[in-house]
Design an enzyme around this catalytic site. Structure first.
Site, PDB file in Angstrom:
ATOM      1  N   GLU A  38       0.871  -1.194   0.000  1.00 20.28           N
ATOM      2  CA  GLU A  38       0.000   0.000   0.000  1.00 20.28           C
ATOM      3  C   GLU A  38       0.895   1.226   0.000  1.00 20.28           C
ATOM      4  O   GLU A  38       1.564   1.504   0.986  1.00 20.28           O
ATOM      5  CB  GLU A  38      -0.843   0.041   1.283  1.00 20.28           C
ATOM      6  CG  GLU A  38      -2.009  -0.890   1.304  1.00 20.28           C
ATOM      7  CD  GLU A  38      -3.344  -0.192   1.004  1.00 20.28           C
ATOM      8  OE1 GLU A  38      -3.390   1.046   0.962  1.00 20.28           O
ATOM      9  OE2 GLU A  38      -4.322  -0.921   0.796  1.00 20.28           O
ATOM     10  N   ASP A  67      -9.286  -0.218  -4.289  1.00 21.51           N
ATOM     11  CA  ASP A  67      -8.883   0.551  -3.121  1.00 21.51           C
ATOM     12  C   ASP A  67     -10.103   1.334  -2.662  1.00 21.51           C
ATOM     13  O   ASP A  67     -10.787   1.964  -3.470  1.00 21.51           O
ATOM     14  CB  ASP A  67      -7.700   1.482  -3.417  1.00 21.51           C
ATOM     15  CG  ASP A  67      -6.971   1.790  -2.115  1.00 21.51           C
ATOM     16  OD1 ASP A  67      -6.407   0.858  -1.516  1.00 21.51           O
ATOM     17  OD2 ASP A  67      -7.022   2.951  -1.659  1.00 21.51           O
TER      18      ASP A  67
END
Ligand code: IMP
Length: 187
Positions: A38, A67
Site C-alpha cells: 500500500e 482501493d
C-alpha cells in the site's frame, strides 16, 4: 465464454462481495490472494493504479484490484487514503471518539483493471452517508459505523449491502465496460 478474471487482495470479505456483485452481471471472479504493497498517496486512484500494476506483474492474468476509503467531513476527509492504517490502529472505536454532532461521511471505491503491463483502467464510485453514534452490527471493517444515505441502519445491518454499496456502484461501472469490451473483441 469470458476469459478468467482475477481479484487480487488479501481481504477475503472484499473478494466475496465483489464475486457476488459481478456474478449478477454474468462475470465469474477468481481469488488471487496476495498482499499488495500500500503506497502512501493523496488519492485512492493513485493507490489502486499502483496496486493493479503490481498485481498484474504477480499473476500475469487479467486482474482487478480495489482501493476503498472512508472520507469523514468533520475530519476534513480523513482517514480517506489512510483508511486501512487507521482501521488497523484506532479502529471504529477511535473514529467514534473523534466525532460529535457533524457526522457526514462518504465511502469511495476505486476499481482498477489491468490486462497488460502499465495499462490500467479505473472505475470510481462513492456513497454519501453518515457515521453512526455507536457500533451497530458486526461484519467487517467500517461496516458497523457507516450508514448510507436513505437508510437508517449501518452497512452491517443492511441485508442488501451488495446492491447499494460503493463497491457495487464501482463494479457496475466496471462490468458494463468489461462486457462491452468482450463483445467488441468477439470473446
Ligand atoms: P482498502 O485499502 O481498500 O483495503 O480499504 C481501506 C479500509 O477500509 C480497510 O480497513 C477496509 O477494511 C475498509 N473497507 C473497505 N471497504 C469496506 C467496506 O465495504 N466495508 C467496511 N470497511 C471497508
Amino acid at each position: 465464454m469470458l476469459s478468467s478474471l482475477y481479484f487480487a487482495s488479501s481481504n477475503q470479505n472484499k473478494f466475496e462481495e465483489a464475486k457476488s456483485i459481478l456474478s449478477e452481471f454474468g462475470i465469474s471472479l477468481k481469488f488471487f490472494k496476495c498482499s499488495l504493497e500500500e503506497i502512501q498517496a493523496d488519492t485512492l486512484e493513485e493507490i489502486a493504479q499502483y496496486k493493479a500494476n503490481l498485481a498484474y506483474r504477480l499473476c500475469s492474468k487479467p486482474v482487478i484490484v480495489e482501493d476503498a476509503g472512508l472520507f469523514i467531513t468533520a475530519l476534513k476527509g480523513f482517514p480517506g487514503p489512510y483508511s486501512s492504517f487507521v482501521f488497523d490502529t484506532i479502529g471504529n472505536k477511535g473514529i467514534l471518539k473523534m466525532l460529535s454532532k457533524q457526522r457526514r461521511a462518504l465511502f469511495q471505491s476505486v476499481i482498477a483493471y489491468c490486462e497488460r503491463k502499465q495499462d490500467v483502467m479505473l472505475f470510481e464510485a462513492s456513497v454519501q452517508g453518515k457515521i453512526s453514534k455507536k457500533l451497530q452490527g458486526k461484519r467487517w471493517g467500517y461496516d458497523p459505523i457507516f450508514i448510507p444515505e436513505g437508510q437508517t441502519v449501518t452497512y452491517s445491518q443492511l441485508k442488501n449491502k451488495n446492491k447499494v454499496s460503493h463497491r457495487y456502484l464501482a463494479l457496475r461501472k466496471f462490468a458494463n465496460w468489461y462486457l462491452h469490451k468482450q463483445i467488441s473483441s468477439g470473446r
